[in-house]
Scaffold this active site. Structure first.
Site, mmCIF file in Angstrom:
data_model
loop_
_atom_site.group_PDB
_atom_site.id
_atom_site.type_symbol
_atom_site.label_atom_id
_atom_site.label_comp_id
_atom_site.label_asym_id
_atom_site.label_seq_id
_atom_site.Cartn_x
_atom_site.Cartn_y
_atom_site.Cartn_z
ATOM 1 N N THR A 10 0.326 -1.322 0.011
ATOM 2 C CA THR A 10 0.148 -0.144 0.236
ATOM 3 C C THR A 10 0.421 0.833 -0.062
ATOM 4 O O THR A 10 0.341 2.093 -0.731
ATOM 5 C CB THR A 10 -1.128 0.090 1.056
ATOM 6 O OG1 THR A 10 -1.902 -0.760 1.069
ATOM 7 C CG2 THR A 10 -1.971 0.931 1.415
ATOM 8 N N VAL A 13 7.828 3.794 2.457
ATOM 9 C CA VAL A 13 8.748 4.571 3.379
ATOM 10 C C VAL A 13 9.999 4.922 3.744
ATOM 11 O O VAL A 13 10.368 3.520 3.017
ATOM 12 C CB VAL A 13 8.330 3.756 5.057
ATOM 13 C CG1 VAL A 13 8.380 4.242 5.846
ATOM 14 C CG2 VAL A 13 6.405 3.053 5.319
ATOM 15 N N ASP A 110 10.433 -8.188 4.084
ATOM 16 C CA ASP A 110 9.600 -6.909 5.463
ATOM 17 C C ASP A 110 9.776 -8.095 6.817
ATOM 18 O O ASP A 110 9.491 -6.956 8.002
ATOM 19 C CB ASP A 110 8.574 -6.573 5.081
ATOM 20 C CG ASP A 110 7.236 -7.615 5.175
ATOM 21 O OD1 ASP A 110 7.761 -8.273 4.661
ATOM 22 O OD2 ASP A 110 6.014 -6.866 5.050
ATOM 23 N N ASP A 131 3.025 -7.791 12.389
ATOM 24 C CA ASP A 131 2.933 -5.971 11.265
ATOM 25 C C ASP A 131 1.173 -5.866 11.595
ATOM 26 O O ASP A 131 1.010 -6.283 10.720
ATOM 27 C CB ASP A 131 4.031 -6.361 11.040
ATOM 28 C CG ASP A 131 4.293 -5.547 9.870
ATOM 29 O OD1 ASP A 131 3.361 -4.349 9.664
ATOM 30 O OD2 ASP A 131 5.295 -4.970 9.427
ATOM 31 N N THR A 186 -24.765 1.777 11.689
ATOM 32 C CA THR A 186 -23.629 0.817 11.349
ATOM 33 C C THR A 186 -22.392 1.014 11.035
ATOM 34 O O THR A 186 -21.344 0.549 11.386
ATOM 35 C CB THR A 186 -24.258 1.431 9.469
ATOM 36 O OG1 THR A 186 -25.573 0.952 9.521
ATOM 37 C CG2 THR A 186 -23.638 0.462 8.392
#
Length: 264
Positions: A10, A13, A110, A131, A186
């Site tokens: 996503t 870094v 990672d 993580d 909701t």
């Protein structure tokens, strides 16, 4: 100075280390369609007011298509050939962790970074690195430094997105802990189901991993738990199953791996 790049599904870094200290950090969106030149342009714009001289660069990527472009970035921006982290046996020999004999080496870089950082943080004790990323992962390393394995689940953000995109009447909601498990709207119902549900998921997985390890060893021993990742802050206030929370654990693992390779 060290330029560290952690490429996730996503986000990417980027961090600048001066010694052991992170002096700057940026987060940009992952886009596997971008070229090395495009990412070079983006990163140079982030660095335009900085005066850094890089002696090293290190890359961890769970997106194979972006390894090549970021090698180009390191060459263009840092003027160095970067270390690309992998589970290659020659690289693993230099690290304080190892994979089991006859391992398939199916370990995300990672997670390798997390294991190295956790082992260093807890001074060789058995550890679980939790993580909170696109996937929620637990990585278990025993007190001998062997990465025995772990778990992979959909991440918190992934779960929220799946609900909103798969169910016509369910909206995107903020990832916040509700005041009660009985949602009256909701929004509250989704937050209760996802956030409190993940609290139970994480706590039970940590408990189960510890129990299975104790069965394997035939005795109990201390197991330290470290939480990291962008969404760890969602659960941090409502659970006590973490020994410590370190949002920069993966970046610190990148830096440590670079250091260990330099010592050889």
């Amino acid at each position: 100075m060290l330029f560290a790049v952690d490429i996730g599904n996503t986000n990417i870094v980027l961090a600048v280390f001066d010694g052991d200290t992170i002096v700057r950090e940026w987060r940009i969106a992952t886009d596997a369609r971008r070229t090395g030149d495009e990412y070079t342009s983006i990163i140079l714009s982030l660095l335009r007011n900085e005066d850094y001289t890089f002696s090293r660069a290190v890359i961890s990527s769970v997106v194979p298509a972006l390894i090549g472009p970021f090698v180009t970035v390191a060459q263009n921006v840092c003027r160095v050939q970067p270390l690309v982290i992998s589970t290659d046996p020659e690289l693993m020999k230099k690290l304080p962790v190892k994979l089991p004999e006859n391992s398939t080496r199916e370990l995300g870089t990672d997670l390798l970074c997390n294991a190295v950082a956790a082992r260093t943080l807890f001074k060789g004790k058995a550890s679980i690195a939790v993580d909170f990323g696109t996937a929620l992962t637990l990585t278990f390393t025993d007190s001998d430094g062997t990465i025995l394995g772990g778990t992979i689940s959909p991440g918190l953000g992934t779960a929220i997105k799946a609900l909103a995109t798969s169910a016509a009447q369910l909206p995107f909601v903020p990832l916040e802990a509700p005041s009660t498990s009985i949602g009256r709207t909701t929004k509250e119902a989704i937050q209760a189901g996802v956030v409190l549900g993940y609290k139970g998921l994480v706590e039970n997985l940590v408990k189960q991993v510890k129990e299975d390890f104790f069965k394997l060893k035939g005795k109990e021993e201390e197991v330290c738990v470290v939480a990291t990742g962008g969404l760890n802050s969602v659960l941090k206030p409502i659970t006590d199953c973490f020994t410590v929370v370190d949002k920069d654990l993966t970046l610190k693992g990148l830096k440590l791996i670079s250091d260990f390779t330099q010592k050889q």
